[in-house]
Design a protein around this motif. Sequence first.
Motif, PDB file in Angstrom:
ATOM      1  N   ILE A 143       0.852  -1.183   0.000  1.00 22.51           N
ATOM      2  CA  ILE A 143       0.000   0.000   0.000  1.00 22.51           C
ATOM      3  C   ILE A 143       0.890   1.237   0.000  1.00 22.51           C
ATOM      4  N   LEU A 144       0.864   1.980  -1.075  1.00 23.76           N
ATOM      5  CA  LEU A 144       1.789   3.091  -1.283  1.00 23.76           C
ATOM      6  C   LEU A 144       1.726   4.105  -0.146  1.00 23.76           C
ATOM      7  N   SER A 145       0.531   4.404   0.329  1.00 27.16           N
ATOM      8  CA  SER A 145       0.389   5.423   1.372  1.00 27.16           C
ATOM      9  C   SER A 145       0.931   4.981   2.715  1.00 27.16           C
ATOM     10  N   GLU A 146       1.188   3.690   2.902  1.00 27.80           N
ATOM     11  CA  GLU A 146       1.757   3.181   4.140  1.00 27.80           C
ATOM     12  C   GLU A 146       3.276   3.074   4.066  1.00 27.80           C
ATOM     13  N   MET A 147       3.841   3.363   2.914  1.00 31.48           N
ATOM     14  CA  MET A 147       5.275   3.243   2.711  1.00 31.48           C
ATOM     15  C   MET A 147       5.965   4.578   2.984  1.00 31.48           C
ATOM     16  N   THR A 148       7.255   4.528   3.232  1.00 23.61           N
ATOM     17  CA  THR A 148       8.052   5.744   3.316  1.00 23.61           C
ATOM     18  C   THR A 148       8.465   6.156   1.906  1.00 23.61           C
ATOM     19  N   TRP A 149       8.878   7.415   1.774  1.00 19.05           N
ATOM     20  CA  TRP A 149       9.264   7.830   0.427  1.00 19.05           C
ATOM     21  C   TRP A 149      10.501   7.085  -0.097  1.00 19.05           C
ATOM     22  N   PRO A 150      11.486   6.736   0.760  1.00 18.02           N
ATOM     23  CA  PRO A 150      12.593   5.937   0.219  1.00 18.02           C
ATOM     24  C   PRO A 150      12.143   4.553  -0.265  1.00 18.02           C
ATOM     25  N   GLU A 151      11.144   3.966   0.405  1.00 15.14           N
ATOM     26  CA  GLU A 151      10.633   2.667  -0.058  1.00 15.14           C
ATOM     27  C   GLU A 151       9.966   2.802  -1.428  1.00 15.14           C
ATOM     28  N   VAL A 152       9.235   3.900  -1.625  1.00 18.12           N
ATOM     29  CA  VAL A 152       8.606   4.117  -2.928  1.00 18.12           C
ATOM     30  C   VAL A 152       9.673   4.354  -3.989  1.00 18.12           C
ATOM     31  N   ARG A 153      10.688   5.131  -3.653  1.00 12.74           N
ATOM     32  CA  ARG A 153      11.773   5.370  -4.602  1.00 12.74           C
ATOM     33  C   ARG A 153      12.441   4.060  -5.004  1.00 12.74           C
ATOM     34  N   GLU A 154      12.700   3.205  -4.016  1.00 14.54           N
ATOM     35  CA  GLU A 154      13.326   1.912  -4.319  1.00 14.54           C
ATOM     36  C   GLU A 154      12.436   1.073  -5.222  1.00 14.54           C
ATOM     37  N   ALA A 155      11.128   1.116  -4.990  1.00 11.66           N
ATOM     38  CA  ALA A 155      10.192   0.359  -5.825  1.00 11.66           C
ATOM     39  C   ALA A 155      10.232   0.844  -7.267  1.00 11.66           C
ATOM     40  N   ILE A 156      10.257   2.154  -7.446  1.00 12.50           N
ATOM     41  CA  ILE A 156      10.323   2.717  -8.795  1.00 12.50           C
ATOM     42  C   ILE A 156      11.634   2.315  -9.471  1.00 12.50           C
ATOM     43  N   GLU A 157      12.726   2.372  -8.730  1.00  6.84           N
ATOM     44  CA  GLU A 157      14.037   2.043  -9.299  1.00  6.84           C
ATOM     45  C   GLU A 157      14.140   0.589  -9.731  1.00  6.84           C
ATOM     46  N   ARG A 158      13.435  -0.310  -9.045  1.00  8.13           N
ATOM     47  CA  ARG A 158      13.497  -1.716  -9.449  1.00  8.13           C
ATOM     48  C   ARG A 158      12.467  -2.041 -10.535  1.00  8.13           C
ATOM     49  N   GLY A 159      11.628  -1.060 -10.907  1.00 11.10           N
ATOM     50  CA  GLY A 159      10.665  -1.263 -11.978  1.00 11.10           C
ATOM     51  C   GLY A 159       9.299  -1.722 -11.533  1.00 11.10           C
ATOM     52  N   ASP A 183      -4.709  13.987 -12.784  1.00  7.18           N
ATOM     53  CA  ASP A 183      -3.640  14.533 -11.950  1.00  7.18           C
ATOM     54  C   ASP A 183      -2.898  13.440 -11.192  1.00  7.18           C
ATOM     55  N   VAL A 184      -3.626  12.457 -10.639  1.00  9.94           N
ATOM     56  CA  VAL A 184      -2.971  11.373  -9.907  1.00  9.94           C
ATOM     57  C   VAL A 184      -2.085  10.566 -10.851  1.00  9.94           C
ATOM     58  N   LEU A 185      -2.616  10.207 -12.016  1.00  9.11           N
ATOM     59  CA  LEU A 185      -1.813   9.446 -12.975  1.00  9.11           C
ATOM     60  C   LEU A 185      -0.597  10.239 -13.430  1.00  9.11           C
ATOM     61  N   SER A 186      -0.796  11.532 -13.646  1.00  7.23           N
ATOM     62  CA  SER A 186       0.321  12.374 -14.073  1.00  7.23           C
ATOM     63  C   SER A 186       1.423  12.408 -13.019  1.00  7.23           C
ATOM     64  N   GLU A 187       1.037  12.461 -11.762  1.00  5.88           N
ATOM     65  CA  GLU A 187       2.020  12.445 -10.684  1.00  5.88           C
ATOM     66  C   GLU A 187       2.774  11.117 -10.621  1.00  5.88           C
ATOM     67  N   LEU A 188       2.067  10.036 -10.818  1.00  2.00           N
ATOM     68  CA  LEU A 188       2.717   8.719 -10.796  1.00  2.00           C
ATOM     69  C   LEU A 188       3.717   8.597 -11.940  1.00  2.00           C
ATOM     70  N   ILE A 189       3.332   9.107 -13.107  1.00  2.00           N
ATOM     71  CA  ILE A 189       4.252   9.081 -14.253  1.00  2.00           C
ATOM     72  C   ILE A 189       5.449   9.984 -13.989  1.00  2.00           C
ATOM     73  N   ARG A 190       5.186  11.171 -13.455  1.00  2.00           N
ATOM     74  CA  ARG A 190       6.272  12.120 -13.167  1.00  2.00           C
ATOM     75  C   ARG A 190       7.305  11.528 -12.230  1.00  2.00           C
ATOM     76  N   GLN A 191       6.851  10.742 -11.271  1.00  2.00           N
ATOM     77  CA  GLN A 191       7.762  10.161 -10.301  1.00  2.00           C
ATOM     78  C   GLN A 191       8.552   8.987 -10.854  1.00  2.00           C
ATOM     79  N   GLY A 192       8.125   8.463 -12.001  1.00  2.00           N
ATOM     80  CA  GLY A 192       8.914   7.427 -12.649  1.00  2.00           C
ATOM     81  C   GLY A 192       8.249   6.081 -12.817  1.00  2.00           C
ATOM     82  N   PHE A 193       7.016   5.923 -12.386  1.00  2.00           N
ATOM     83  CA  PHE A 193       6.321   4.651 -12.623  1.00  2.00           C
ATOM     84  C   PHE A 193       6.065   4.492 -14.119  1.00  2.00           C
ATOM     85  N   GLU A 194       6.376   3.314 -14.629  1.00  2.00           N
ATOM     86  CA  GLU A 194       6.179   3.043 -16.051  1.00  2.00           C
ATOM     87  C   GLU A 194       5.092   2.008 -16.308  1.00  2.00           C
ATOM     88  N   ARG A 195       4.754   1.236 -15.298  1.00  2.00           N
ATOM     89  CA  ARG A 195       3.694   0.216 -15.440  1.00  2.00           C
ATOM     90  C   ARG A 195       2.540   0.602 -14.501  1.00  2.00           C
TER      91      ARG A 195
END
Length: 268
Positions: A8-24, A102-114
């Motif tokens: 659940i994204l909202s329960e994660m820390t921002w470094p955890e989300v960053r790591e998730a994006i980096e691993r794809g 707006d939500v989708l745009s933010e997710l794309i901006r942050q680096g989510f590709e799927r």
Amino acid sequence: MAQRRTRILSEMTWPEVREAIERGAGVFLPVGSTEQHGYHLPLATDVILPTELALAVADELDFLVAPPVAYGYRSRPLSGGGQGFVGTISLQARTLMSLVEDVLSELIRQGFERIAVVNWHFENQNFVYEAACLALERHRGSSARILVAEHPFAELSEATMKTLFPEGFPGWDYEHASIMETSLMLHLRPELVLFDRAVDDASKRHPWYDVLPVPEDFVPASGTLWKATQASEEKGRITWEEIVAQFREAVVTELAGTGSPEAVRHER
């Protein structure tokens, strides 16, 4: 693949989300409504079900689940009972589209590709599709890909349909707060179902068209559009397994990546 602390994204820390994006990792956006569902189901039914669907495959396919969009387009009387019930809180179409865009745009901006939009509220269709199109137009250089599941499943198997509707299938527009949704909630969140209050109900008229202002005989008193008393946990389990399998297949087919079954088997 090792199970993560939370999906659940909202329960994660921002470094955890960053790591998730980096691993794809991918991300699901559940979209529903706050809408009456008869005497026996919660207003959040259309939010709970797509969120549970996203969570059902998130681990194995390496997806996060974004905070759901809990408000939807206006309830229509012949598929949701209409706007006349206390507790139904709806958005104008342009508000819903702007919110999802707006939500989708933010997710794309942050680096989510799927990305997958998982909608349950019937009236949201077309609007979530348009929002996804507009979000991608804002990020023309992105390699993001969006699966838009305006319907949470395709046609169910003949065996499942016979189990759900032994007296015959009335049509999905009648199914609001009725057999399938009640069965799914009995299977997934039974503590939220007041099944002793479930009723069989229907509008006095159910034509193929809509009328404005809404005629009184288009709206059943309970808000249940058909036979909720025929629901059961077993029907919910059988139906849910098929819905999850269909959704998993769609995500793997269209958003294959680090979380695909092939990758999961490789990591193991």
